[in-house]
Design a protein around this motif. Structure first.
Motif, short mmCIF file in Angstrom:
data_model
loop_
_atom_site.label_atom_id
_atom_site.label_comp_id
_atom_site.label_asym_id
_atom_site.label_seq_id
_atom_site.Cartn_x
_atom_site.Cartn_y
_atom_site.Cartn_z
N GLY A 86 0.82 -1.21 0.00
CA GLY A 86 0.00 0.00 0.00
C GLY A 86 0.85 1.25 0.00
N ARG A 87 1.87 1.28 0.86
CA ARG A 87 2.76 2.44 0.91
C ARG A 87 3.48 2.65 -0.41
NH1 ARG A 87 3.74 0.19 5.96
NH2 ARG A 87 5.69 -0.76 5.28
N LEU A 88 4.02 1.56 -0.97
CA LEU A 88 4.80 1.69 -2.20
C LEU A 88 3.92 2.03 -3.41
CD1 LEU A 88 7.39 -1.17 -1.69
CD2 LEU A 88 7.78 1.30 -1.61
N PHE A 89 2.74 1.42 -3.53
CA PHE A 89 1.85 1.77 -4.63
C PHE A 89 1.43 3.24 -4.51
CE2 PHE A 89 0.68 -2.90 -5.02
CZ PHE A 89 1.27 -3.07 -6.26
N ARG A 111 9.99 -7.18 -5.59
CA ARG A 111 11.20 -7.15 -4.75
C ARG A 111 11.18 -5.97 -3.77
NH1 ARG A 111 15.38 -10.51 -6.31
NH2 ARG A 111 15.12 -11.47 -8.36
N ALA A 112 10.73 -4.82 -4.23
CA ALA A 112 10.65 -3.66 -3.35
C ALA A 112 9.63 -3.87 -2.24
CB ALA A 112 10.31 -2.41 -4.16
N VAL A 113 8.50 -4.47 -2.58
CA VAL A 113 7.47 -4.76 -1.57
C VAL A 113 8.04 -5.73 -0.54
CG1 VAL A 113 5.23 -5.86 -1.16
CG2 VAL A 113 5.52 -4.27 -3.08
N ALA A 114 8.71 -6.77 -1.00
CA ALA A 114 9.29 -7.76 -0.09
C ALA A 114 10.32 -7.11 0.84
CB ALA A 114 9.92 -8.89 -0.88
N ALA A 115 11.18 -6.28 0.28
CA ALA A 115 12.19 -5.60 1.10
C ALA A 115 11.53 -4.71 2.14
CB ALA A 115 13.13 -4.79 0.21
N GLU A 116 10.50 -3.97 1.74
CA GLU A 116 9.78 -3.08 2.66
C GLU A 116 9.08 -3.88 3.77
OE1 GLU A 116 8.15 0.78 3.81
OE2 GLU A 116 9.74 0.27 2.40
N ALA A 117 8.61 -5.07 3.41
CA ALA A 117 7.90 -5.92 4.38
C ALA A 117 8.84 -6.83 5.16
CB ALA A 117 6.87 -6.77 3.65
N ASP A 118 10.15 -6.73 4.87
CA ASP A 118 11.16 -7.56 5.53
C ASP A 118 10.85 -9.04 5.36
OD1 ASP A 118 13.54 -7.97 6.90
OD2 ASP A 118 12.52 -8.06 8.84
N THR A 119 10.61 -9.43 4.11
CA THR A 119 10.35 -10.83 3.79
C THR A 119 10.95 -11.16 2.43
OG1 THR A 119 8.63 -12.53 3.82
CG2 THR A 119 8.08 -10.49 2.68
N THR A 130 -11.68 7.51 3.65
CA THR A 130 -11.90 7.68 5.08
C THR A 130 -11.35 6.50 5.88
OG1 THR A 130 -13.89 8.95 4.62
CG2 THR A 130 -13.69 8.04 6.84
N GLU A 131 -11.61 5.29 5.37
CA GLU A 131 -11.25 4.09 6.11
C GLU A 131 -9.80 3.66 5.90
OE1 GLU A 131 -14.13 1.24 4.78
OE2 GLU A 131 -15.79 2.55 5.36
N GLU A 132 -9.28 3.79 4.70
CA GLU A 132 -7.93 3.32 4.37
C GLU A 132 -7.24 4.32 3.44
OE1 GLU A 132 -7.72 -0.87 3.23
OE2 GLU A 132 -9.85 -0.98 3.71
N PRO A 133 -6.81 5.47 3.97
CA PRO A 133 -6.28 6.52 3.09
C PRO A 133 -5.05 6.12 2.27
CG PRO A 133 -5.95 7.07 5.41
CD PRO A 133 -6.80 5.84 5.36
N VAL A 134 -4.13 5.32 2.81
CA VAL A 134 -2.94 4.93 2.05
C VAL A 134 -3.33 4.05 0.87
CG1 VAL A 134 -0.77 3.63 2.13
CG2 VAL A 134 -1.36 5.17 4.00
N ALA A 154 -3.04 4.72 -3.14
CA ALA A 154 -2.41 3.76 -4.04
C ALA A 154 -3.30 3.50 -5.25
CB ALA A 154 -2.13 2.45 -3.31
N ALA A 155 -4.59 3.34 -5.01
CA ALA A 155 -5.53 3.09 -6.11
C ALA A 155 -5.61 4.29 -7.04
CB ALA A 155 -6.91 2.76 -5.54
#
Length: 113
Positions: free
Chosen positions: A23-26, A37-45, A93-97, A101-102
């Motif tokens: 969500g942050r990266l998108f 790869r960037a998502v995985a690195a950000e999520a530490d997985t 309102t519920e999920e701003p990040v 992204a969307a």
């Protein structure tokens, strides 16, 4: 790691970290510039876990950017626009990040639209 943590809970925790990171990266970079790869690195997985849990970048994006329970889009173009705006307002309102992204990805990637 807490020995009382079950494998199912570990999986849910990893999925939640991946979704939050995606969500942050998108939101920051848009669909095209966000990589598994960037998502995985950000999520530490591991990137393989991202693919195992979500199957593809498209599926991951769909999980992040889902607008929720949108009523069937019917009626005039004005009515359809009103329904979509209502759903987007709820998402903001519920999920701003995830909403950002969307929106950002809709502007830069035709399939995200």
């Amino acid at each position: 790691m807490d020995p009382a943590t079950t494998r199912a809970q570990q999986r849910r925790n990893t999925e939640a970290r991946i979704l939050a990171a995606a969500g942050r990266l998108f939101a920051e970079s848009g669909y095209d510039r966000t990589t598994i790869r960037a998502v995985a690195a950000e999520a530490d997985t591991d990137p393989a876990l991202v693919m195992r849990y979500f199957g593809s970048k498209e599926n991951l994006f769909a999980q992040v950017a889902v607008v929720g329970n949108v009523e069937a889009i019917t009626g005039t173009p004005e009515q359809a626009a009103e329904l979509l705006l209502k759903a987007l307002t709820a998402k903001l309102t519920e999920e701003p990040v995830n909403a950002l992204a969307a929106i950002r990805s809709m502007l830069t990637h035709p399939d995200a639209t």
